[in-house]
Write an enzyme that holds these catalytic residues in place. Structure first.
Site, PDB file in Angstrom:
ATOM      1  N   CYS A 106       0.828  -1.207   0.000  1.00  0.00           N
ATOM      2  CA  CYS A 106       0.000   0.000   0.000  1.00  0.00           C
ATOM      3  C   CYS A 106       0.864   1.259   0.000  1.00  0.00           C
ATOM      4  CB  CYS A 106      -0.921  -0.017   1.222  1.00  0.00           C
ATOM      5  SG  CYS A 106      -1.941   1.455   1.391  1.00  0.00           S
ATOM      6  N   GLN A 109      -9.420  19.671   8.528  1.00  0.00           N
ATOM      7  CA  GLN A 109      -8.256  18.839   8.836  1.00  0.00           C
ATOM      8  C   GLN A 109      -8.687  17.405   9.117  1.00  0.00           C
ATOM      9  OE1 GLN A 109      -5.102  19.466   8.661  1.00  0.00           O
ATOM     10  NE2 GLN A 109      -4.824  21.676   8.820  1.00  0.00           N
ATOM     11  N   CYS A 111       2.379  22.861   5.496  1.00  0.00           N
ATOM     12  CA  CYS A 111       2.325  21.403   5.347  1.00  0.00           C
ATOM     13  C   CYS A 111       3.485  20.885   4.503  1.00  0.00           C
ATOM     14  CB  CYS A 111       0.982  20.983   4.736  1.00  0.00           C
ATOM     15  SG  CYS A 111       0.652  21.684   3.107  1.00  0.00           S
ATOM     16  N   CYS A 168       0.750   4.756   3.650  1.00  0.00           N
ATOM     17  CA  CYS A 168       1.727   5.092   4.695  1.00  0.00           C
ATOM     18  C   CYS A 168       3.130   4.821   4.171  1.00  0.00           C
ATOM     19  CB  CYS A 168       1.499   4.245   5.948  1.00  0.00           C
ATOM     20  SG  CYS A 168      -0.095   4.491   6.744  1.00  0.00           S
ATOM     21  N   TYR A 183      -5.403  32.835   2.784  1.00  0.00           N
ATOM     22  CA  TYR A 183      -5.650  31.407   2.517  1.00  0.00           C
ATOM     23  C   TYR A 183      -6.539  30.835   3.626  1.00  0.00           C
ATOM     24  CZ  TYR A 183      -1.298  32.060  -0.214  1.00  0.00           C
ATOM     25  OH  TYR A 183      -0.324  32.527  -1.062  1.00  0.00           O
TER      26      TYR A 183
END
Length: 454
Positions: free
Chosen positions: A81, A283, A408, A84, A312
């Site tokens: 996957c 979030q 981020c 992660c 923003y």
């Protein structure tokens, strides 16, 4: 080792020095080699799979000397996957790595030497995502719902995801059961055939919203799906279809149709209410969002006398978090739907001192200044690409006492802080782990104008 004597398919012993921005191990020879799955301090045997001018990529064959920070991944789908990247690294070491990632970006890209605080992690870094977006496929002749495999659009079929909140996993099981029982077709990306493209769900407290992204205008066996969701998903509140018939990687189409229940569900965060629709931004880690927003409030040093401008501003979450402590909050956002959501959320929470404007921050800020608005605090929370330079120049020209930068992406954060550092001193850099077991890290930076520095 010279670049010329590294070949594709060649096996090499490599020493891993650190981790790259995507969580891969990095070996520093005369040519940088990225090895997915390898950890700092390890000696590994790897096979070269790609050679470029300045770097190479290799696949891990064998670990010769294992890092003491290596752990067995909790998820049985982890190796395939792509959701992660760091489950093979202990959580304590993940937090140290993310701190180092921020430090390195500030120094290497921004040429800034400043202390980075230890990353604020989670006590329980599992089952934290309140939003699920899982692709659906039948490419291999069977129904597959899960995450994309690493660097592909092949779907890894997963019965559950251990970073999703339980409500999302209940939705996953219910939709899978319904599709198999009624033989509802899955989307085939290569052929552009089939109906269900993505399963999306949102969990807010006790409410669960389900959105099926479909390659069509209608949903067969709709009533049967509603009945299954009511039986299998506690607190199921609404079902939408989102129509997306385009040949695109973008998940959501432009039209969402309510099939059952309420149009919006409600998220409560530190006493504030936020209405959530299929398209709303919020979030995905509710617990850490509260930590993040508390830091913004702390760094703003509000005394109910300040004018705050939130560039923003999105759907107004940070602006409204600050509104109670400020004289006035002005939010600027270029996305019209987000501004509509922000105004609705301000009304929902009875804030009359929060004003939201749709427009470009580089245009709206000068207009505010010319109309007599002098911000004491400016908050910027840009997307991963960071702030446009003209926005940063406008922030500098506004000369607020404080700037709070929420990022981020450490790389674009470092680039932007280097520009702001001409007029602002960096007071504190605080990373927050919003996405455990992934390579992502959020950072909140407090800056103070140099004229206020003693």
């Amino acid at each position: 080792m010279n670049m010329e004597n590294i070949f594709v398919n060649e096996e090499r012993e490599l020493h891993i020095d650190n981790l790259g921005s995507n969580g891969e191990g990095v070996a520093h020879t005369p040519l940088t080699v990225f090895v997915a799955g390898a950890l700092p301090g390890e000696d590994v045997l790897a096979r070269i799979t790609m050679v470029k001018k300045n770097y190479a990529v290799a696949s891990l064959i064998k670990i010769i000397n294992k890092s003491p920070d290596r752990v067995e991944p909790e998820c049985k789908y982890y190796e395939k996957c792509g959701g992660c990247q760091l489950q093979h690294l202990s959580y304590e070491a993940q937090l140290k790595m993310k701190r180092q990632q921020v430090e390195d970006a500030l120094l290497r890209i921004g040429h800034l030497q400043c202390e980075v605080q230890p990353v604020i992690g989670m006590n329980e870094p599992w089952y934290y995502r309140n939003k699920m977006q899982f692709p659906v496929s039948d490419e291999h002749g069977t129904l597959e719902i899960g995450c994309y495999a690493v660097k592909t659009h092949g779907v890894v079929d997963a019965k559950e995801c251990i970073i999703q909140e339980d409500g999302n996993n209940h939705v996953l099981a219910a939709v899978r059961f319904w599709m198999k029982l009624y033989q509802v077709s899955a989307y085939n990306e290569k052929l552009q055939t089939g109906l269900v493209r993505h399963v999306m769900a949102r969990v807010t407290g006790n409410d669960v919203m389900v959105v099926l992204v479909v390659n069509g205008d209608k949903l067969p066996y709709k009533d049967e799906l509603i009945d299954i969701l009511q039986k299998m998903v506690p607190h199921f509140k609404s079902l939408f279809i989102n129509v997306n018939k385009a040949n695109t990687n973008i998940i959501l189409g432009k039209e969402s149709k309510l099939l059952f229940g309420t149009e919006k569900i409600q998220q409560v965060l530190n006493g504030l209410k936020f209405n959530i629709s299929p398209e709303s931004f919020f979030q995905v880690n509710t617990k850490q969002a509260a930590v993040l927003y508390d830091l913004v409030k702390q760094f703003a040093h509000l005394t109910k006398k300040e004018k705050v401008v939130d560039v923003y501003c999105g759907t107004g979450t940070i602006a409204l978090y600050l509104a109670k402590e400020a004289r006035q909050v002005l939010g600027i956002e270029i996305v019209q739907q987000a501004i509509a959501n922000a105004k609705e959320n301000a009304k929902l929470n009875n804030f009359v001192n929060a004003v939201f404007v749709c427009g470009d921050g580089a245009i709206q800020l000068p207009q505010m200044l010319s109309s007599g608005v002098k911000p004491n605090v400016i908050v910027v929370d840009p997307p991963r690409a960071g702030c446009e330079e003209r926005v940063l120049r406008t922030v500098i020209a506004s000369a607020p006492q404080r700037v709070i930068y929420v990022s981020c992406n450490p790389a674009t954060l470092a680039r932007d802080l280097a520009i702001l550092s001409s007029d602002f001193a960096i007071e504190k850099v605080q990373p927050v782990d919003m996405f455990p077991h992934t390579n992502h890290v959020e950072t909140v930076v407090a800056l103070v104008h140099k004229i206020y520095c003693s």
